[in-house]
Design a protein around this motif. Sequence first.
Motif, PDB file in Angstrom:
ATOM      1  N   VAL A   7     -58.807 -30.023  22.504  1.00 10.89           N
ATOM      2  CA  VAL A   7     -58.140 -29.358  21.390  1.00 10.89           C
ATOM      3  C   VAL A   7     -57.625 -30.405  20.414  1.00 10.89           C
ATOM      4  O   VAL A   7     -57.628 -31.604  20.691  1.00 10.89           O
ATOM      5  CB  VAL A   7     -56.981 -28.468  21.884  1.00 10.89           C
ATOM      6  N   GLY A  44     -54.474 -31.452  17.361  1.00 13.08           N
ATOM      7  CA  GLY A  44     -53.043 -31.314  17.149  1.00 13.08           C
ATOM      8  C   GLY A  44     -52.705 -30.670  15.819  1.00 13.08           C
ATOM      9  O   GLY A  44     -53.530 -30.008  15.191  1.00 13.08           O
ATOM     10  N   PHE A 102     -52.605 -21.673  20.764  1.00 10.24           N
ATOM     11  CA  PHE A 102     -52.216 -22.241  22.051  1.00 10.24           C
ATOM     12  C   PHE A 102     -51.392 -21.236  22.855  1.00 10.24           C
ATOM     13  O   PHE A 102     -51.614 -21.039  24.050  1.00 10.24           O
ATOM     14  CB  PHE A 102     -51.383 -23.515  21.848  1.00 10.24           C
ATOM     15  N   SER A 141     -52.566 -19.545  26.380  1.00 11.56           N
ATOM     16  CA  SER A 141     -51.819 -19.873  27.595  1.00 11.56           C
ATOM     17  C   SER A 141     -51.503 -18.643  28.440  1.00 11.56           C
ATOM     18  O   SER A 141     -51.182 -18.771  29.626  1.00 11.56           O
ATOM     19  CB  SER A 141     -50.510 -20.585  27.237  1.00 11.56           C
ATOM     20  N   VAL A 150     -57.836 -29.842  30.381  1.00 10.59           N
ATOM     21  CA  VAL A 150     -57.515 -29.827  28.956  1.00 10.59           C
ATOM     22  C   VAL A 150     -57.318 -31.269  28.496  1.00 10.59           C
ATOM     23  O   VAL A 150     -56.690 -32.074  29.188  1.00 10.59           O
ATOM     24  CB  VAL A 150     -56.223 -29.027  28.690  1.00 10.59           C
ATOM     25  N   LEU A 201     -57.347 -33.830  24.527  1.00 12.08           N
ATOM     26  CA  LEU A 201     -57.254 -33.838  23.071  1.00 12.08           C
ATOM     27  C   LEU A 201     -58.481 -34.489  22.465  1.00 12.08           C
ATOM     28  O   LEU A 201     -59.048 -35.418  23.055  1.00 12.08           O
ATOM     29  CB  LEU A 201     -56.003 -34.598  22.630  1.00 12.08           C
ATOM     30  N   ASN A 222     -49.401 -35.570  19.967  1.00  6.14           N
ATOM     31  CA  ASN A 222     -50.169 -34.351  20.208  1.00  6.14           C
ATOM     32  C   ASN A 222     -50.079 -33.939  21.676  1.00  6.14           C
ATOM     33  O   ASN A 222     -50.191 -32.756  22.007  1.00  6.14           O
ATOM     34  CB  ASN A 222     -51.629 -34.552  19.818  1.00  6.14           C
ATOM     35  N   THR A 223     -49.894 -34.925  22.552  1.00  6.78           N
ATOM     36  CA  THR A 223     -49.710 -34.632  23.971  1.00  6.78           C
ATOM     37  C   THR A 223     -48.480 -33.751  24.168  1.00  6.78           C
ATOM     38  O   THR A 223     -48.521 -32.762  24.910  1.00  6.78           O
ATOM     39  CB  THR A 223     -49.559 -35.934  24.772  1.00  6.78           C
ATOM     40  N   VAL A 264     -49.232 -30.185  22.999  1.00  2.79           N
ATOM     41  CA  VAL A 264     -50.039 -29.406  23.939  1.00  2.79           C
ATOM     42  C   VAL A 264     -49.210 -28.973  25.143  1.00  2.79           C
ATOM     43  O   VAL A 264     -49.298 -27.823  25.595  1.00  2.79           O
ATOM     44  CB  VAL A 264     -51.274 -30.215  24.385  1.00  2.79           C
ATOM     45  N   LEU A 275     -49.352 -25.146  24.881  1.00  3.27           N
ATOM     46  CA  LEU A 275     -50.532 -24.646  25.593  1.00  3.27           C
ATOM     47  C   LEU A 275     -50.361 -24.680  27.107  1.00  3.27           C
ATOM     48  O   LEU A 275     -50.671 -23.695  27.790  1.00  3.27           O
ATOM     49  CB  LEU A 275     -51.776 -25.460  25.199  1.00  3.27           C
ATOM     50  N   PHE A 283     -54.343 -31.902  32.804  1.00  7.58           N
ATOM     51  CA  PHE A 283     -54.369 -32.524  31.482  1.00  7.58           C
ATOM     52  C   PHE A 283     -54.873 -33.952  31.597  1.00  7.58           C
ATOM     53  O   PHE A 283     -54.346 -34.749  32.376  1.00  7.58           O
ATOM     54  CB  PHE A 283     -52.982 -32.516  30.838  1.00  7.58           C
TER      55      PHE A 283
END
Length: 232
Positions: free
Chosen positions: A39, A41, A49, A53, A64, A66, A80-81, A84, A88, A98
């Motif tokens: 995905v 960001g 998201f 979820s 999952v 990025l 962005n982590t 998520v 998400l 992840f």
Amino acid sequence: MQTLTEFLTRNDLDLALTQSVSDILAAAIELNGKASIAVSGGSTPKGFFNALSQRDIDWDKVTVTLADERWVDNDSAASNTRLVHENLLQNKAASATFFHLKQGDAFSEEALHKLNVATVDTGILPFDVLILGMGEDGHTASLFPCSEQISEGLAVDNKDALLKVIPTTAPHERISFTFSALSQSKNTFLHLCGDNKKVVLEQALENTDIFEMPIRAFLCHPTLKTQIFWAP
């Protein structure tokens, strides 16, 4: 090549994208016993998201990651982590695995090498689903037209899945999946919202120079199909 689907509202887009993605992930799990999704960001995917979820998927069989990440602390507002994890990897998706792109403190060649090896060892490629975004300059993931790494990032014969990118028009060092890795994805979506992004998209479709606007590598590719979902 690409297809464009326009929605009246962002909520309509989020629900449609959620349905498409959840169906793909469920089918991949049934076929292969696992699924992977990359995905992007930004603020655009937050509604998507949240909706995703809450879907009934065997999330413990989903990995999952990025499409790209800024090399910042995971608790940074620019991470962005963090985005998520907060939006998400919640609700039913909390059991998903992840794959971290930003690992450790120093962004060294050794760190990059280890991450490239890990993409092979974990078997996350090719992605079952890839969700791309697009910047005002036509960049996608962290394939920035301003960066010295853009030729490497867009090279179709690049054997590395990940590369280090240092944009000159945006802050932070970045780690990004390469076009050669992203283009292997079984299902690619471009998620766009707002009139400004529609204008940029129209500009991208007017030409085929991928170094001017890297998103064109996905939009103008003769065999790669990119599904564009747009809402005002």
